[in-house]
Scaffold this active site. Structure first.
Site, PDB file in Angstrom:
ATOM      1  N   ASP A 162     -39.168   0.501  23.607  1.00 42.87           N
ATOM      2  CA  ASP A 162     -37.964   0.595  24.438  1.00 42.87           C
ATOM      3  C   ASP A 162     -37.126   1.731  23.857  1.00 42.87           C
ATOM      4  OD1 ASP A 162     -35.747   0.182  25.989  1.00 42.87           O
ATOM      5  OD2 ASP A 162     -35.514  -1.943  25.510  1.00 42.87           O
ATOM      6  N   ASP A 190     -34.671   4.665  29.754  1.00 42.53           N
ATOM      7  CA  ASP A 190     -33.923   4.350  30.976  1.00 42.53           C
ATOM      8  C   ASP A 190     -33.291   5.626  31.521  1.00 42.53           C
ATOM      9  OD1 ASP A 190     -34.296   1.479  30.912  1.00 42.53           O
ATOM     10  OD2 ASP A 190     -32.900   1.437  29.234  1.00 42.53           O
ATOM     11  N   LYS A 241     -24.968  -4.502  37.290  1.00 45.74           N
ATOM     12  CA  LYS A 241     -24.425  -3.776  36.131  1.00 45.74           C
ATOM     13  C   LYS A 241     -23.093  -3.089  36.428  1.00 45.74           C
ATOM     14  CE  LYS A 241     -28.709  -3.123  33.521  1.00 45.74           C
ATOM     15  NZ  LYS A 241     -29.631  -2.180  32.845  1.00 45.74           N
ATOM     16  N   ARG A 299     -20.460  -2.824  33.686  1.00 41.33           N
ATOM     17  CA  ARG A 299     -20.575  -1.774  32.673  1.00 41.33           C
ATOM     18  C   ARG A 299     -19.803  -0.522  33.094  1.00 41.33           C
ATOM     19  NH1 ARG A 299     -26.819  -2.235  30.428  1.00 41.33           N
ATOM     20  NH2 ARG A 299     -26.926  -4.524  30.413  1.00 41.33           N
ATOM     21  N   GLU A 313     -36.072   1.158  35.326  1.00 36.98           N
ATOM     22  CA  GLU A 313     -35.715   0.760  33.969  1.00 36.98           C
ATOM     23  C   GLU A 313     -36.964   0.578  33.102  1.00 36.98           C
ATOM     24  OE1 GLU A 313     -33.284  -2.663  34.679  1.00 36.98           O
ATOM     25  OE2 GLU A 313     -31.495  -1.457  35.085  1.00 36.98           O
ATOM     26  N   ASP A 373     -39.226  -2.565  33.512  1.00 38.43           N
ATOM     27  CA  ASP A 373     -40.214  -2.616  34.587  1.00 38.43           C
ATOM     28  C   ASP A 373     -41.444  -1.778  34.258  1.00 38.43           C
ATOM     29  OD1 ASP A 373     -38.639  -4.240  36.499  1.00 38.43           O
ATOM     30  OD2 ASP A 373     -37.297  -2.515  36.447  1.00 38.43           O
ATOM     31  N   ASP A 384     -34.139  -6.258  23.172  1.00 38.30           N
ATOM     32  CA  ASP A 384     -33.788  -6.906  24.439  1.00 38.30           C
ATOM     33  C   ASP A 384     -34.619  -8.166  24.657  1.00 38.30           C
ATOM     34  OD1 ASP A 384     -33.123  -7.610  27.001  1.00 38.30           O
ATOM     35  OD2 ASP A 384     -33.453  -5.627  27.876  1.00 38.30           O
ATOM     36  N   ASP A 390     -34.814  -9.948  27.172  1.00 36.78           N
ATOM     37  CA  ASP A 390     -35.422 -10.002  28.503  1.00 36.78           C
ATOM     38  C   ASP A 390     -36.904  -9.639  28.448  1.00 36.78           C
ATOM     39  OD1 ASP A 390     -32.944 -10.643  29.476  1.00 36.78           O
ATOM     40  OD2 ASP A 390     -32.550  -8.695  30.400  1.00 36.78           O
ATOM     41  N   ASP A 435     -27.280 -13.542  34.536  1.00 35.63           N
ATOM     42  CA  ASP A 435     -27.136 -12.720  33.330  1.00 35.63           C
ATOM     43  C   ASP A 435     -25.826 -11.945  33.447  1.00 35.63           C
ATOM     44  OD1 ASP A 435     -27.234 -10.873  31.273  1.00 35.63           O
ATOM     45  OD2 ASP A 435     -29.370 -10.459  31.509  1.00 35.63           O
ATOM     46  N   ASP A 452     -25.597  -8.212  32.827  1.00 36.21           N
ATOM     47  CA  ASP A 452     -26.030  -7.320  33.907  1.00 36.21           C
ATOM     48  C   ASP A 452     -25.273  -7.581  35.203  1.00 36.21           C
ATOM     49  OD1 ASP A 452     -27.850  -6.045  32.282  1.00 36.21           O
ATOM     50  OD2 ASP A 452     -29.558  -7.245  32.921  1.00 36.21           O
TER      51      ASP A 452
END
EC number: 3.1.11.-
Length: 291
Positions: free
Chosen positions: A26, A68, A83, A86, A128, A131, A153, A155, A201, A204
């Site tokens: 990542d 990303d 998101k 953010r 992202e 994915d 992360d 996730d 979440d 997000d």
């Protein structure tokens, strides 16, 4: 007596040939490690060295670095405010914070450019890293003895199997399928995905069912099954407010499942920016696996 250069190269090549694993990094997430360490200097060389060290530690025959590049087009189609919280946070930054962020992202860009000279490195506008990682695992994960995900992360734990594990460089811990209850208060990945769909979440900006946290969510899943099973059984019996909220949340549950179920929807998430993009990414990953 010191080793000859030829002997050193021979041993390095033998060590590389013995590797049987796939490592997926990542990349943007790793970059923030340097920011959080208050690094105000270029870190490209240290960034690549860190990945090389991890690849050796995890016996990675193939290492793929992902970054990303903007918000997920796929998720924005299903949740326009995805998101969005953010954006509000970034708008409140001081001028000094803005300058530091700009500097960091320039350094991160340099790190990715250097990384490309050593490892296959991918960034796709509107897709992202989560994915891309899920799709890579689906596409070529079976060709390796084990797949290691390098990310902080949680996730990414929706991708865990007996052959897929995660390492977090902040906690310095490894996360395995057998540890799901310890880390996520669920028994398996299917339950984890269902719990995320129910709870949402907030990080997000994905709203969940009001009044249901991890403990209640786990108990509901244990009793009624995964989120699709729960939807099939709505309305559930009970006069509690959180049950009433759940009974009124069929559309939210479907939407959240699409947003959080990486293994199922990763292909759609990449194709959302163009079938040609998905086709090229598929071709590139298959070619990497053949090397």
């Amino acid at each position: 007596m010191s080793k000859s250069w030829g002997k050193f190269i021979e041993e390095e090549e033998a060590e590389m040939a013995s590797r049987r694993n796939l490592m997926i990094v990542d990349g943007t997430n790793l970059g923030f490690r340097f920011k959080h360490n208050n690094s105000k200097k270029p870190f490209a060389s240290s960034y690549v060295s860190t990945i090389q060290s991890l690849a050796k530690s995890y016996s990675a025959r193939t290492t793929i670095v992902l970054g990303d590049k903007g918000k997920s087009v796929f998720r924005l189609e299903h949740l326009p405010e995805y998101k969005g919280n953010r954006d509000e946070k970034y708008a409140q930054r001081t001028e000094e914070e803005k300058a530091l962020d700009e500097q960091f992202f320039e350094y991160l860009k340099d790190a990715f450019e250097l990384c490309k000279t050593t490892f296959p490195t991918f960034t796709i506008r509107g897709v992202e890293a989560d994915d891309m990682a899920a799709y890579i695992v689906k596409l070529i994960g079976h060709l390796y003895d084990h797949v290691w995900l390098i990310s902080t992360d949680g996730d990414w734990d929706t991708l865990l199997t007996d052959k897929v594990s995660r390492f977090s460089f902040t906690t310095r811990r490894e996360y395995h399928l057998r540890d799901m209850y310890e880390h996520h208060n669920v028994d398996d990945v299917e339950q984890f995905i269902s719990l995320k769909a129910i709870m949402g979440d907030l990080g997000d900006n994905i709203r969940g069912v009001e009044g249901i946290g991890a403990k209640r969510g786990y108990n509901i899943i244990r009793e009624f099954g995964n989120v699709l099973d729960i939807i099939d059984q709505l309305p559930l019996p009970g006069k509690q407010k959180y049950i009433q909220n759940l009974n009124a949340s069929e559309e939210l549950l479907f939407r959240n499942l699409i947003l959080v179920d990486l293994p199922t929807y990763c292909v759609d998430a990449i194709a959302a920016v163009g079938q040609d993009v998905l086709d090229k990414f598929t071709k590139d990953i298959l070619e990497i696996a053949e090397q």
